[in-house]
Design a protein around this motif. Structure first.
Motif, PDB file in Angstrom:
ATOM      1  N   LEU A 177      -0.689   0.306   2.857  1.00  0.00           N
ATOM      2  CA  LEU A 177       0.535   0.738   2.174  1.00  0.00           C
ATOM      3  C   LEU A 177       1.086   2.170   2.888  1.00  0.00           C
ATOM      4  O   LEU A 177       0.034   2.968   3.515  1.00  0.00           O
ATOM      5  N   GLU A 202       5.055  -0.964  -1.943  1.00  0.00           N
ATOM      6  CA  GLU A 202       5.073  -1.886  -0.961  1.00  0.00           C
ATOM      7  C   GLU A 202       3.865  -1.930  -0.070  1.00  0.00           C
ATOM      8  O   GLU A 202       3.592  -0.791   0.725  1.00  0.00           O
ATOM      9  N   MET A 235      -3.665  -4.394  -6.305  1.00  0.00           N
ATOM     10  CA  MET A 235      -2.306  -4.468  -5.541  1.00  0.00           C
ATOM     11  C   MET A 235      -1.037  -4.928  -6.692  1.00  0.00           C
ATOM     12  O   MET A 235       0.146  -4.376  -6.497  1.00  0.00           O
ATOM     13  N   ARG A 264       2.018  -2.870  -6.897  1.00  0.00           N
ATOM     14  CA  ARG A 264       3.478  -3.488  -6.990  1.00  0.00           C
ATOM     15  C   ARG A 264       4.325  -3.191  -8.366  1.00  0.00           C
ATOM     16  O   ARG A 264       5.283  -2.921  -8.116  1.00  0.00           O
ATOM     17  N   GLU A 265       3.545  -3.215  -9.496  1.00  0.00           N
ATOM     18  CA  GLU A 265       4.313  -3.030 -10.629  1.00  0.00           C
ATOM     19  C   GLU A 265       4.652  -1.538 -10.696  1.00  0.00           C
ATOM     20  O   GLU A 265       5.954  -1.201 -11.437  1.00  0.00           O
TER      21      GLU A 265
END
Length: 115
Positions: free
Chosen positions: A89, A73, A64, A68-69
């Motif tokens: 997601l 989201e 995750m 996220r990087e």
């Protein structure tokens, strides 16, 4: 597996650019993606036939964070299930992918029975 999408180009870009799935062009810009090893489960239902896509990972927190990087989201907090840690997601085209870290014995690396 085929994902039907309201925005196929955006979902293809997500799989290619965000998830980093290698691919080939099958013609006309339709990309076919190499996926990690997979498993399939069949669950009983009294309702409509539905199909869900779950991506597996070895470490849900690390995966995750990496995603996220890349701008992903997550639409669900991690929930602990008897079979693993689960989140979800949304794809750009509106579909949903689940992501889970299995806590059960996996089948994807079993040897093939060639008998």
């Amino acid at each position: 597996m085929i994902i039907f999408s309201r925005d196929a180009e955006a979902d293809q870009a997500f799989l290619r650019d965000v998830l980093g799935c290698p691919n080939v062009d099958a013609g006309g810009g339709r990309l076919i993606f190499k996926l990690p090893p997979a498993e399939v489960a069949v669950h009983p239902t009294d309702g409509a036939d539905i199909h869900e896509l779950y991506l597996m990972c070895d470490d849900i927190d690390r995966t995750m964070a990496e995603l996220r990087e890349r701008g992903v989201e997550f639409v669900a907090p991690v929930s602990e299930q008897p079979w693993g840690a689960l989140t979800a997601l949304n794809l750009p085209g509106g579909g949903r992918l689940a992501l889970y870290e299995p806590r059960h014995e996996t089948a994807y690396d079993l040897p093939e029975d060639l008998s």
